[in-house]
Design a protein around this motif. Structure first.
Motif, PDB file in Angstrom:
ATOM      1  N   UNK A  83      -9.311  -3.637  -8.832  1.00  0.00           N
ATOM      2  CA  UNK A  83      -8.499  -3.681 -10.060  1.00  0.00           C
ATOM      3  C   UNK A  83      -7.276  -4.576  -9.893  1.00  0.00           C
ATOM      4  N   UNK A  84      -7.497  -5.743  -9.287  1.00  0.00           N
ATOM      5  CA  UNK A  84      -6.392  -6.692  -9.059  1.00  0.00           C
ATOM      6  C   UNK A  84      -5.252  -6.030  -8.293  1.00  0.00           C
ATOM      7  N   UNK A  85      -5.616  -5.428  -7.167  1.00  0.00           N
ATOM      8  CA  UNK A  85      -4.649  -4.693  -6.375  1.00  0.00           C
ATOM      9  C   UNK A  85      -3.593  -5.587  -5.766  1.00  0.00           C
ATOM     10  N   UNK A  86      -2.612  -4.994  -5.082  1.00  0.00           N
ATOM     11  CA  UNK A  86      -1.487  -5.742  -4.515  1.00  0.00           C
ATOM     12  C   UNK A  86      -1.958  -6.684  -3.414  1.00  0.00           C
ATOM     13  N   UNK A  87      -1.517  -7.946  -3.440  1.00  0.00           N
ATOM     14  CA  UNK A  87      -2.016  -8.942  -2.495  1.00  0.00           C
ATOM     15  C   UNK A  87      -1.259  -8.981  -1.174  1.00  0.00           C
ATOM     16  N   UNK A  88      -1.046  -7.845  -0.559  1.00  0.00           N
ATOM     17  CA  UNK A  88      -0.420  -7.805   0.750  1.00  0.00           C
ATOM     18  C   UNK A  88      -0.843  -6.520   1.444  1.00  0.00           C
ATOM     19  N   UNK A  89      -0.778  -6.551   2.784  1.00  0.00           N
ATOM     20  CA  UNK A  89      -1.139  -5.360   3.556  1.00  0.00           C
ATOM     21  C   UNK A  89      -0.169  -4.226   3.216  1.00  0.00           C
ATOM     22  N   UNK A  90       1.118  -4.549   3.144  1.00  0.00           N
ATOM     23  CA  UNK A  90       2.107  -3.527   2.795  1.00  0.00           C
ATOM     24  C   UNK A  90       1.846  -2.984   1.390  1.00  0.00           C
ATOM     25  N   UNK A  91       1.402  -3.876   0.491  1.00  0.00           N
ATOM     26  CA  UNK A  91       1.082  -3.421  -0.857  1.00  0.00           C
ATOM     27  C   UNK A  91      -0.078  -2.457  -0.880  1.00  0.00           C
ATOM     28  N   UNK A  92      -1.100  -2.732  -0.072  1.00  0.00           N
ATOM     29  CA  UNK A  92      -2.249  -1.829   0.017  1.00  0.00           C
ATOM     30  C   UNK A  92      -1.821  -0.483   0.594  1.00  0.00           C
ATOM     31  N   UNK A  93      -0.983  -0.512   1.638  1.00  0.00           N
ATOM     32  CA  UNK A  93      -0.486   0.740   2.205  1.00  0.00           C
ATOM     33  C   UNK A  93       0.372   1.492   1.198  1.00  0.00           C
ATOM     34  N   UNK A  94       1.185   0.754   0.437  1.00  0.00           N
ATOM     35  CA  UNK A  94       1.999   1.393  -0.586  1.00  0.00           C
ATOM     36  C   UNK A  94       1.158   1.994  -1.692  1.00  0.00           C
ATOM     37  N   UNK A  95       0.065   1.323  -2.041  1.00  0.00           N
ATOM     38  CA  UNK A  95      -0.849   1.833  -3.050  1.00  0.00           C
ATOM     39  C   UNK A  95      -1.466   3.156  -2.617  1.00  0.00           C
ATOM     40  N   UNK A  96      -1.729   3.283  -1.306  1.00  0.00           N
ATOM     41  CA  UNK A  96      -2.379   4.490  -0.789  1.00  0.00           C
ATOM     42  C   UNK A  96      -1.384   5.591  -0.445  1.00  0.00           C
ATOM     43  N   UNK A  97      -0.228   5.218   0.109  1.00  0.00           N
ATOM     44  CA  UNK A  97       0.691   6.228   0.634  1.00  0.00           C
ATOM     45  C   UNK A  97       2.114   6.131   0.082  1.00  0.00           C
ATOM     46  N   UNK A  98       2.289   5.324  -0.959  1.00  0.00           N
ATOM     47  CA  UNK A  98       3.598   5.221  -1.556  1.00  0.00           C
ATOM     48  C   UNK A  98       4.548   4.339  -0.768  1.00  0.00           C
ATOM     49  N   UNK A  99       5.822   4.392  -1.136  1.00  0.00           N
ATOM     50  CA  UNK A  99       6.827   3.536  -0.515  1.00  0.00           C
ATOM     51  C   UNK A  99       6.926   3.786   0.985  1.00  0.00           C
TER      52      UNK A  99
END
Length: 448
Positions: A83-99
């Protein structure tokens, strides 16, 4: 004028859109940058890992680490593209586990890349000016050629390297701008491999070769658990995950990233296996954790010193060209920690230059203050690196916030995490016990 320049400046992380990259980078360029991210200081410890494990187990471990790296990167890319997720590793981690998840990833990457870059500077200083450790000193190339001079001292040599050579490279704002230096760095790694191979073949014909063991020599180990100390070395050698998203973002087609990753992993595995085997063949049980230290006048290989120097210089130059790529990731992650939600770093020249200069100064000071950080490097491999390359990607799949993971994916993710935790815990415990008992540090230094 400033706004116009900022608008014309290519972004550090191009804007992401579904199915398409933010630039026109080719697959070959991605392969070069990925391979450069993979092959770093870890290659020097592969021969020492072979000394601990033997040839056959080390080759199996290299293949297993490459396979797990491919799986973990595939997990990361799958959740990035959802779904056009965040284009960074930190973004993927943030998507899964928040800030908190994103911040944890930033911290781990910052520590890993900073430690690795300090190692690079130390190695460059060792090659050019000699080692600083007492009792086990090795002459540098400049010292061998010109003797002890003020301009051959490691502090001055490292300062010139940092300011004159490295600073212009780390000031480049696009990852794809490094594709040419990355290509040269891979060539230099291959040159180092070929020189090592050539010296080893020479020693075979001259009768001075130390035939490598295929399996571990348990009589040399204080405990069978000591075998696990070689695992973090291989894990560090395949920790490149923090550069996956920046390189992917500049591809014309982001779907090409999987192919680029697999080509890079195969290429680097071959180079690791060759350097490990021929380095161990050349120096046998005298192989040091930093195999470059074996390439000096006391190597006993019987080959001209010029060839030994060529091996050292080719690898030092390789590290010079790898340095900007890892510095890129360090800068991005530190910026995300210090300036969350700020404007893109590439569009803020003042912040970009100030952060780059501050990081370079800090790395230089640490490299001067710490004569050797191989023990620290071993511990970071068991902690930060293993989390970045195995535990975090597995945790993202188990979290499965988008409900796209299959049962076999979760089984693989759980297996990755369990293996990582068990092997790292044993390696850390073994290293602590070795340090307490006064045995060799890291992957065991020279045989007694």
């Amino acid at each position: 004028m400033g706004k116009r320049a900022a608008a014309d400046e290519p972004l550090l992380l191009p804007e992401f859109s579904c199915g398409h990259g933010g630039g026109g980078a080719s697959v070959s360029g991605a392969v070069f940058n990925l391979s450069t991210s993979i092959i770093g200081a870890g290659i020097m410890s592969i021969p020492a890992a072979m000394r601990v494990l033997g040839v056959a187990p080390t080759l199996v471990l290299i293949a297993a680490a490459a396979l797990l790296s491919d799986v973990s990167v595939e997990f990361m890319l799958r959740y990035t593209g959802w779904a056009c997720g965040p284009p960074s590793y930190a973004g993927v981690m943030g998507d899964a586990f928040g800030r908190a998840g994103a911040a944890a990833l930033n911290v781990f990457v910052a520590f890993t890349t900073a430690g690795t870059l300090v190692v690079y500077l130390i190695i460059i200083g060792d090659v050019m000016s000699g080692t600083a450790g007492a009792g086990d000193e090795h002459a540098g190339v400049l010292g061998e050629l010109f003797g002890a001079r003020w301009w051959t001292e490691r502090e001055f040599v490292m300062l010139v390297t940092a300011v004159v050579v490295l600073l212009p490279l780390v000031l480049l704002r696009r990852v794809d701008s490094l594709r040419y230096t990355s290509a040269v760095s891979i060539l230099l790694a291959a040159v180092f491999m070929l020189i090592t191979m050539g010296i080893a073949v020479y020693t075979i014909f001259s009768g001075t070769a130390k035939m490598p063991r295929m399996l571990p020599d348990f009589s040399r180990l204080s405990s069978p658990f000591e075998l696990f100390t070689a695992v973090p070395v291989i894990v560090v050698a395949f920790t490149f995950h923090f550069n996956v998203h920046p390189i992917r973002a500049e591809l014309s087609k982001t779907s090409d990233m999987k192919s680029a990753v697999r080509i890079s992993l195969v290429l680097c595995s071959v180079i690791y296996a060759a350097v490990g085997f021929f380095g161990f063949l050349l120096f046998g049980d005298a192989t040091m954790p930093d195999v470059l230290a074996n390439f000096d006048r006391s190597s006993g290989s019987g080959v001209p010193q010029a060839l030994n120097d060529a091996a050292r210089l080719s690898y030092a130059l390789h590290l010079v060209l790898v340095f900007p790529l890892l510095h890129y990731s360090l800068r991005v992650n530190v910026d995300e920690l210090l300036f969350p939600g700020g404007r893109p770093l590439a569009t803020d020249t003042r912040r970009f230059v100030a952060l780059t200069a501050a990081l370079m100064a800090a790395l230089y000071v640490l490299a001067i203050a710490i004569p050797s950080i191989w023990t620290l490097f071993q511990y970071t491999g068991s902690t930060f690196a293993v989390c970045i390359s195995l535990i975090f990607p597995g945790a993202i799949v188990l979290r499965d916030v988008h409900g796209i993971a299959k049962r076999k994916d979760k089984a693989m993710a759980a297996t990755m995490i369990i293996l990582a935790v068990i092997t790292s815990s044993i390696a850390i415990a073994s290293n602590i016990m070795s340090s307490i008992s006064g045995d060799a540090e890291g992957v065991r230094a020279v045989a007694s």
